[in-house]
Design a protein around this motif. Sequence first.
Motif, PDB file in Angstrom:
ATOM      1  N   ASP A 117      11.193   1.828 -29.627  1.00  0.00           N
ATOM      2  CA  ASP A 117      11.934   0.574 -29.806  1.00  0.00           C
ATOM      3  C   ASP A 117      11.061  -0.495 -30.461  1.00  0.00           C
ATOM      4  O   ASP A 117      11.516  -1.243 -31.330  1.00  0.00           O
ATOM      5  CB  ASP A 117      12.470   0.058 -28.467  1.00  0.00           C
ATOM      6  N   ILE A 118       9.790  -0.580 -30.060  1.00  0.00           N
ATOM      7  CA  ILE A 118       8.866  -1.548 -30.657  1.00  0.00           C
ATOM      8  C   ILE A 118       8.633  -1.203 -32.127  1.00  0.00           C
ATOM      9  O   ILE A 118       8.654  -2.083 -32.999  1.00  0.00           O
ATOM     10  CB  ILE A 118       7.529  -1.592 -29.889  1.00  0.00           C
ATOM     11  N   LEU A 119       8.411   0.075 -32.415  1.00  0.00           N
ATOM     12  CA  LEU A 119       8.208   0.507 -33.802  1.00  0.00           C
ATOM     13  C   LEU A 119       9.407   0.132 -34.662  1.00  0.00           C
ATOM     14  O   LEU A 119       9.250  -0.357 -35.787  1.00  0.00           O
ATOM     15  CB  LEU A 119       7.973   2.022 -33.860  1.00  0.00           C
ATOM     16  N   SER A 120      10.590   0.331 -34.141  1.00  0.00           N
ATOM     17  CA  SER A 120      11.811  -0.005 -34.874  1.00  0.00           C
ATOM     18  C   SER A 120      11.948  -1.514 -35.060  1.00  0.00           C
ATOM     19  O   SER A 120      12.267  -1.987 -36.152  1.00  0.00           O
ATOM     20  CB  SER A 120      13.017   0.558 -34.122  1.00  0.00           C
ATOM     21  N   GLU A 121      11.711  -2.265 -33.997  1.00  0.00           N
ATOM     22  CA  GLU A 121      11.855  -3.723 -34.051  1.00  0.00           C
ATOM     23  C   GLU A 121      10.932  -4.359 -35.088  1.00  0.00           C
ATOM     24  O   GLU A 121      11.310  -5.305 -35.775  1.00  0.00           O
ATOM     25  CB  GLU A 121      11.571  -4.319 -32.674  1.00  0.00           C
ATOM     26  N   TYR A 122       9.720  -3.842 -35.222  1.00  0.00           N
ATOM     27  CA  TYR A 122       8.749  -4.429 -36.134  1.00  0.00           C
ATOM     28  C   TYR A 122       8.652  -3.688 -37.471  1.00  0.00           C
ATOM     29  O   TYR A 122       7.790  -3.998 -38.283  1.00  0.00           O
ATOM     30  CB  TYR A 122       7.376  -4.532 -35.459  1.00  0.00           C
ATOM     31  N   GLY A 123       9.536  -2.723 -37.701  1.00  0.00           N
ATOM     32  CA  GLY A 123       9.594  -2.025 -38.980  1.00  0.00           C
ATOM     33  C   GLY A 123       8.461  -1.043 -39.218  1.00  0.00           C
ATOM     34  O   GLY A 123       8.037  -0.858 -40.360  1.00  0.00           O
ATOM     35  N   PHE A 124       7.985  -0.412 -38.168  1.00  0.00           N
ATOM     36  CA  PHE A 124       6.874   0.523 -38.286  1.00  0.00           C
ATOM     37  C   PHE A 124       7.283   1.970 -37.981  1.00  0.00           C
ATOM     38  O   PHE A 124       6.428   2.778 -37.622  1.00  0.00           O
ATOM     39  CB  PHE A 124       5.731   0.115 -37.350  1.00  0.00           C
ATOM     40  N   THR A 125       8.539   2.304 -38.125  1.00  0.00           N
ATOM     41  CA  THR A 125       8.982   3.658 -37.782  1.00  0.00           C
ATOM     42  C   THR A 125       8.391   4.720 -38.698  1.00  0.00           C
ATOM     43  O   THR A 125       8.216   5.859 -38.292  1.00  0.00           O
ATOM     44  CB  THR A 125      10.519   3.763 -37.805  1.00  0.00           C
ATOM     45  N   ARG A 126       8.073   4.372 -39.940  1.00  0.00           N
ATOM     46  CA  ARG A 126       7.505   5.340 -40.880  1.00  0.00           C
ATOM     47  C   ARG A 126       6.114   4.919 -41.374  1.00  0.00           C
ATOM     48  O   ARG A 126       5.728   5.238 -42.487  1.00  0.00           O
ATOM     49  CB  ARG A 126       8.444   5.525 -42.071  1.00  0.00           C
ATOM     50  N   CYS A 127       5.396   4.212 -40.537  1.00  0.00           N
ATOM     51  CA  CYS A 127       4.073   3.735 -40.951  1.00  0.00           C
ATOM     52  C   CYS A 127       3.029   4.835 -40.808  1.00  0.00           C
ATOM     53  O   CYS A 127       3.219   5.817 -40.101  1.00  0.00           O
ATOM     54  CB  CYS A 127       3.665   2.524 -40.124  1.00  0.00           C
ATOM     55  N   LYS A 128       1.923   4.637 -41.487  1.00  0.00           N
ATOM     56  CA  LYS A 128       0.795   5.558 -41.371  1.00  0.00           C
ATOM     57  C   LYS A 128       0.042   5.199 -40.085  1.00  0.00           C
ATOM     58  O   LYS A 128      -0.428   4.069 -39.929  1.00  0.00           O
ATOM     59  CB  LYS A 128      -0.125   5.429 -42.578  1.00  0.00           C
ATOM     60  N   PRO A 129      -0.087   6.141 -39.157  1.00  0.00           N
ATOM     61  CA  PRO A 129      -0.765   5.839 -37.889  1.00  0.00           C
ATOM     62  C   PRO A 129      -2.263   5.575 -38.090  1.00  0.00           C
ATOM     63  O   PRO A 129      -2.878   6.085 -39.020  1.00  0.00           O
ATOM     64  CB  PRO A 129      -0.579   7.108 -37.054  1.00  0.00           C
ATOM     65  N   LEU A 130      -2.799   4.772 -37.206  1.00  0.00           N
ATOM     66  CA  LEU A 130      -4.235   4.483 -37.209  1.00  0.00           C
ATOM     67  C   LEU A 130      -4.901   5.216 -36.047  1.00  0.00           C
ATOM     68  O   LEU A 130      -4.259   5.508 -35.043  1.00  0.00           O
ATOM     69  CB  LEU A 130      -4.479   2.982 -37.085  1.00  0.00           C
ATOM     70  N   ARG A 131      -6.185   5.475 -36.172  1.00  0.00           N
ATOM     71  CA  ARG A 131      -6.909   6.215 -35.145  1.00  0.00           C
ATOM     72  C   ARG A 131      -7.441   5.325 -34.033  1.00  0.00           C
ATOM     73  O   ARG A 131      -7.734   5.802 -32.950  1.00  0.00           O
ATOM     74  CB  ARG A 131      -8.064   6.974 -35.786  1.00  0.00           C
ATOM     75  N   LEU A 132      -7.608   4.034 -34.301  1.00  0.00           N
ATOM     76  CA  LEU A 132      -8.126   3.097 -33.302  1.00  0.00           C
ATOM     77  C   LEU A 132      -7.187   1.899 -33.182  1.00  0.00           C
ATOM     78  O   LEU A 132      -6.672   1.414 -34.190  1.00  0.00           O
ATOM     79  CB  LEU A 132      -9.514   2.596 -33.700  1.00  0.00           C
ATOM     80  N   PRO A 133      -6.992   1.367 -31.970  1.00  0.00           N
ATOM     81  CA  PRO A 133      -6.090   0.223 -31.816  1.00  0.00           C
ATOM     82  C   PRO A 133      -6.647  -1.088 -32.346  1.00  0.00           C
ATOM     83  O   PRO A 133      -5.905  -2.027 -32.598  1.00  0.00           O
ATOM     84  CB  PRO A 133      -5.866   0.151 -30.310  1.00  0.00           C
ATOM     85  N   MET A 134      -7.975  -1.167 -32.530  1.00  0.00           N
ATOM     86  CA  MET A 134      -8.583  -2.404 -33.011  1.00  0.00           C
ATOM     87  C   MET A 134      -9.718  -2.065 -33.967  1.00  0.00           C
ATOM     88  O   MET A 134     -10.461  -1.113 -33.737  1.00  0.00           O
ATOM     89  CB  MET A 134      -9.115  -3.215 -31.832  1.00  0.00           C
ATOM     90  N   ASP A 135      -9.833  -2.848 -35.008  1.00  0.00           N
ATOM     91  CA  ASP A 135     -10.943  -2.673 -35.942  1.00  0.00           C
ATOM     92  C   ASP A 135     -12.234  -3.021 -35.217  1.00  0.00           C
ATOM     93  O   ASP A 135     -12.371  -4.122 -34.665  1.00  0.00           O
ATOM     94  CB  ASP A 135     -10.742  -3.575 -37.158  1.00  0.00           C
ATOM     95  N   THR A 136     -13.177  -2.112 -35.205  1.00  0.00           N
ATOM     96  CA  THR A 136     -14.408  -2.314 -34.443  1.00  0.00           C
ATOM     97  C   THR A 136     -15.310  -3.390 -35.016  1.00  0.00           C
ATOM     98  O   THR A 136     -16.191  -3.886 -34.324  1.00  0.00           O
ATOM     99  CB  THR A 136     -15.203  -0.992 -34.344  1.00  0.00           C
ATOM    100  N   HIS A 137     -15.094  -3.772 -36.256  1.00  0.00           N
ATOM    101  CA  HIS A 137     -15.949  -4.778 -36.890  1.00  0.00           C
ATOM    102  C   HIS A 137     -15.364  -6.183 -36.846  1.00  0.00           C
ATOM    103  O   HIS A 137     -16.008  -7.128 -37.277  1.00  0.00           O
ATOM    104  CB  HIS A 137     -16.231  -4.394 -38.345  1.00  0.00           C
ATOM    105  N   VAL A 138     -14.165  -6.340 -36.321  1.00  0.00           N
ATOM    106  CA  VAL A 138     -13.507  -7.644 -36.283  1.00  0.00           C
ATOM    107  C   VAL A 138     -13.810  -8.342 -34.961  1.00  0.00           C
ATOM    108  O   VAL A 138     -13.662  -7.759 -33.896  1.00  0.00           O
ATOM    109  CB  VAL A 138     -11.973  -7.488 -36.457  1.00  0.00           C
ATOM    110  N   LYS A 139     -14.264  -9.568 -35.052  1.00  0.00           N
ATOM    111  CA  LYS A 139     -14.461 -10.430 -33.884  1.00  0.00           C
ATOM    112  C   LYS A 139     -13.465 -11.576 -34.008  1.00  0.00           C
ATOM    113  O   LYS A 139     -13.613 -12.452 -34.855  1.00  0.00           O
ATOM    114  CB  LYS A 139     -15.886 -10.986 -33.830  1.00  0.00           C
TER     115      LYS A 139
END
Length: 161
Positions: free
Chosen positions: A13-35
């Motif tokens: 439902d979240i993927l659909s609501e935000y338009g990410f149903t066909r997005c390319k998945p990422l391996r990490l939930p957060m970029d490790t270099h971003v503060k």
Amino acid sequence: MAFFLSQTKYIKDILSEYGFTRCKPLRLPMDTHVKLTHNHGVPMSIPEQHQRLIGKLIYLTITRSDISFTVHTLSQFTNTPTSVHFHAAKRVIRYLSGSISQGILLPSHSAARLTTNFDGDWAGCPITRKSTIGFYVLLGDSPISWKAKKQAVVVSGVSRI
């Protein structure tokens, strides 16, 4: 009998609501270099959009300990979110798209052994210099508790006897 707890439909439902149903998945939930800080990015004109997404992600941490640290970090910016914070929250959605059916398995035949693991980042917050700690508790092979939390005080590197 084993139990498997997941929020697959909720994630879909979240993927659909935000338009990410066909997005390319990422391996990490957060970029490790971003503060993340309060002053990076353009302030959002409708902060409720970000706040609503963070609320949904907080609810997901009930069965998804893998996003707890990231959601904890993002929730610190709900009062005055910027485009950078919203982009980081949408990155979590892309991560979830690659692990929709992940959850918690509670097997019926598991040792009644209690195990605790924890970790922290020393002065990892660029704003307050406070450390964030995280832990999880396993009963046998099943996770039963987890949390990520920023320390209440800054601890100096000097130890006293």
